[in-house]
Design an enzyme around this catalytic site. Sequence first.
Site, PDB file in Angstrom:
ATOM      1  N   PRO A  92      -7.545  10.083  -5.973  1.00 54.18           N
ATOM      2  CA  PRO A  92      -7.999  11.277  -5.273  1.00 54.18           C
ATOM      3  C   PRO A  92      -6.898  12.060  -4.558  1.00 54.18           C
ATOM      4  O   PRO A  92      -5.975  11.466  -4.000  1.00 54.18           O
ATOM      5  CB  PRO A  92      -9.001  10.718  -4.248  1.00 54.18           C
ATOM      6  N   ASN A  93      -7.050  13.348  -4.633  1.00 51.16           N
ATOM      7  CA  ASN A  93      -6.202  14.344  -3.948  1.00 51.16           C
ATOM      8  C   ASN A  93      -4.825  14.529  -4.578  1.00 51.16           C
ATOM      9  O   ASN A  93      -4.068  15.420  -4.183  1.00 51.16           O
ATOM     10  CB  ASN A  93      -6.055  14.001  -2.448  1.00 51.16           C
TER      11      ASN A  93
ATOM     12  N   ARG B 270      -0.028  19.848  -1.298  1.00 53.53           N
ATOM     13  CA  ARG B 270      -0.632  18.909  -0.343  1.00 53.53           C
ATOM     14  C   ARG B 270       0.451  18.282   0.534  1.00 53.53           C
ATOM     15  O   ARG B 270       1.341  17.566   0.027  1.00 53.53           O
ATOM     16  CB  ARG B 270      -1.333  17.792  -1.135  1.00 53.53           C
TER      17      ARG B 270
ATOM     18  N   TYR C 205       4.585  14.433   0.705  1.00 52.53           N
ATOM     19  CA  TYR C 205       4.518  14.150  -0.730  1.00 52.53           C
ATOM     20  C   TYR C 205       5.447  15.008  -1.590  1.00 52.53           C
ATOM     21  O   TYR C 205       5.498  14.821  -2.805  1.00 52.53           O
ATOM     22  CB  TYR C 205       3.065  14.313  -1.211  1.00 52.53           C
TER      23      TYR C 205
ATOM     24  N   ASN D  88      -1.264   5.126  -9.225  1.00 60.44           N
ATOM     25  CA  ASN D  88      -1.212   5.615  -7.856  1.00 60.44           C
ATOM     26  C   ASN D  88      -2.666   5.904  -7.487  1.00 60.44           C
ATOM     27  O   ASN D  88      -3.203   6.959  -7.830  1.00 60.44           O
ATOM     28  CB  ASN D  88      -0.356   6.878  -7.734  1.00 60.44           C
TER      29      ASN D  88
ATOM     30  N   ALA E 136      -5.840   7.101  -1.759  1.00 62.95           N
ATOM     31  CA  ALA E 136      -6.495   6.387  -0.653  1.00 62.95           C
ATOM     32  C   ALA E 136      -7.360   5.219  -1.127  1.00 62.95           C
ATOM     33  O   ALA E 136      -7.631   4.299  -0.348  1.00 62.95           O
ATOM     34  CB  ALA E 136      -7.333   7.365   0.162  1.00 62.95           C
TER      35      ALA E 136
ATOM     36  N   HIS F  58      -6.329   1.552  -0.474  1.00 64.73           N
ATOM     37  CA  HIS F  58      -6.577   0.846   0.787  1.00 64.73           C
ATOM     38  C   HIS F  58      -8.041   0.447   0.978  1.00 64.73           C
ATOM     39  O   HIS F  58      -8.370  -0.173   1.972  1.00 64.73           O
ATOM     40  CB  HIS F  58      -6.139   1.738   1.966  1.00 64.73           C
TER      41      HIS F  58
ATOM     42  N   GLU G 262       1.846  -0.894  -9.152  1.00 67.23           N
ATOM     43  CA  GLU G 262       1.335  -0.024  -8.084  1.00 67.23           C
ATOM     44  C   GLU G 262       2.407   1.000  -7.713  1.00 67.23           C
ATOM     45  O   GLU G 262       3.577   0.642  -7.529  1.00 67.23           O
ATOM     46  CB  GLU G 262       0.998  -0.888  -6.868  1.00 67.23           C
TER      47      GLU G 262
ATOM     48  N   HIS H 228       3.364   4.624  -5.320  1.00 67.92           N
ATOM     49  CA  HIS H 228       3.071   5.606  -4.273  1.00 67.92           C
ATOM     50  C   HIS H 228       4.274   6.507  -4.084  1.00 67.92           C
ATOM     51  O   HIS H 228       5.418   6.040  -4.144  1.00 67.92           O
ATOM     52  CB  HIS H 228       2.757   4.927  -2.933  1.00 67.92           C
ATOM     53  N   LEU H 229       3.990   7.776  -3.804  1.00 62.31           N
ATOM     54  CA  LEU H 229       5.087   8.707  -3.503  1.00 62.31           C
ATOM     55  C   LEU H 229       5.720   8.358  -2.159  1.00 62.31           C
ATOM     56  O   LEU H 229       6.937   8.357  -2.003  1.00 62.31           O
ATOM     57  CB  LEU H 229       4.560  10.144  -3.460  1.00 62.31           C
TER      58      LEU H 229
ATOM     59  N   ARG I  44       3.841   4.031   7.354  1.00 62.99           N
ATOM     60  CA  ARG I  44       2.930   5.077   7.828  1.00 62.99           C
ATOM     61  C   ARG I  44       1.866   4.449   8.728  1.00 62.99           C
ATOM     62  O   ARG I  44       2.156   3.488   9.431  1.00 62.99           O
ATOM     63  CB  ARG I  44       2.342   5.824   6.616  1.00 62.99           C
TER      64      ARG I  44
ATOM     65  N   ARG J  27      -2.765   2.106   6.059  1.00 64.81           N
ATOM     66  CA  ARG J  27      -2.166   2.238   4.724  1.00 64.81           C
ATOM     67  C   ARG J  27      -1.383   0.985   4.314  1.00 64.81           C
ATOM     68  O   ARG J  27      -0.892   0.876   3.204  1.00 64.81           O
ATOM     69  CB  ARG J  27      -1.256   3.464   4.653  1.00 64.81           C
TER      70      ARG J  27
HETATM   71  C1  DQA Z   1      -0.340   7.776  -1.676  1.00 64.27           C
HETATM   72  C2  DQA Z   1      -0.438   7.061  -0.321  1.00 64.27           C
HETATM   73  C3  DQA Z   1      -1.877   6.897   0.086  1.00 64.27           C
HETATM   74  O1  DQA Z   1      -1.946   6.248   1.356  1.00 64.27           O
HETATM   75  C4  DQA Z   1      -2.564   8.249   0.215  1.00 64.27           C
HETATM   76  O2  DQA Z   1      -3.908   8.086   0.538  1.00 64.27           O
HETATM   77  C5  DQA Z   1      -2.387   9.071  -1.011  1.00 64.27           C
HETATM   78  C6  DQA Z   1      -1.078   9.104  -1.658  1.00 64.27           C
HETATM   79  C7  DQA Z   1       1.124   8.062  -2.066  1.00 64.27           C
HETATM   80  O3  DQA Z   1       1.347   8.352  -3.224  1.00 64.27           O
HETATM   81  O4  DQA Z   1       2.008   8.028  -1.212  1.00 64.27           O
HETATM   82  O5  DQA Z   1      -3.287   9.779  -1.426  1.00 64.27           O
HETATM   83  O6  DQA Z   1      -0.895   6.938  -2.670  1.00 64.27           O
END
Ligand code: DQA
Length: 145
Positions: free
Chosen positions: A10-11, A18, A23, A74, A77, A80, A98, A100-101, A107, A111
């Site tokens: 998501p997102n 964003r 990011y 990736n 959220a 978590h 796994e 993540h950016l 953080r 997270r």
């Molecule tokens: C994320 C880190 C997550 O905590 C966050 O909710 C994201 C992006 C990252 O790529 O850093 O949506 O996965």
Amino acid sequence: MTKILILNGPNLNLLGTRQPEVYGTTTLKDIEVMCRSRADKLGATVEMRQSNHEGELIDWIHAARDRFDGLVINAGAYTHTSIALMDAISSVAIPTLELHLSNIHEREDFRRVSYIGKVAFDLVMGHGADGYPMAIERMVSHLSS
Ligand code: DQA
């Protein structure tokens, strides 16, 4: 040829605009181009998808069984929160990395928990968009070792 599925949660469709201070400004489309080019160099193929829906991500993981050699995820959220995504990965038993950016260990406390991390063989985080081709590289070397 090694086939890698890259899933984004998501997102992440909003990458580029964003929270660029967290990011970066690279869009998911740009990242896909970066991934394809790195995969080409390594003799691999990649398919990249994004969804804002947990169930859709789970369906894609199920369908990946027998179609892909590795999964780079990736989960945004859902990382978590989602025992369901973790279970989906265990159920299909595809080698999973796994990604993540941002550095999720530096953080907010919430997270730091990662359900994906419990079923992944490796973690790439904190390298922004560059983490994607890096993850492909690690996946290819893991699959060939
Ligand atoms: C994320 C880190 C997550 O905590 C966050 O909710 C994201 C992006 C990252 O790529 O850093 O949506 O996965």
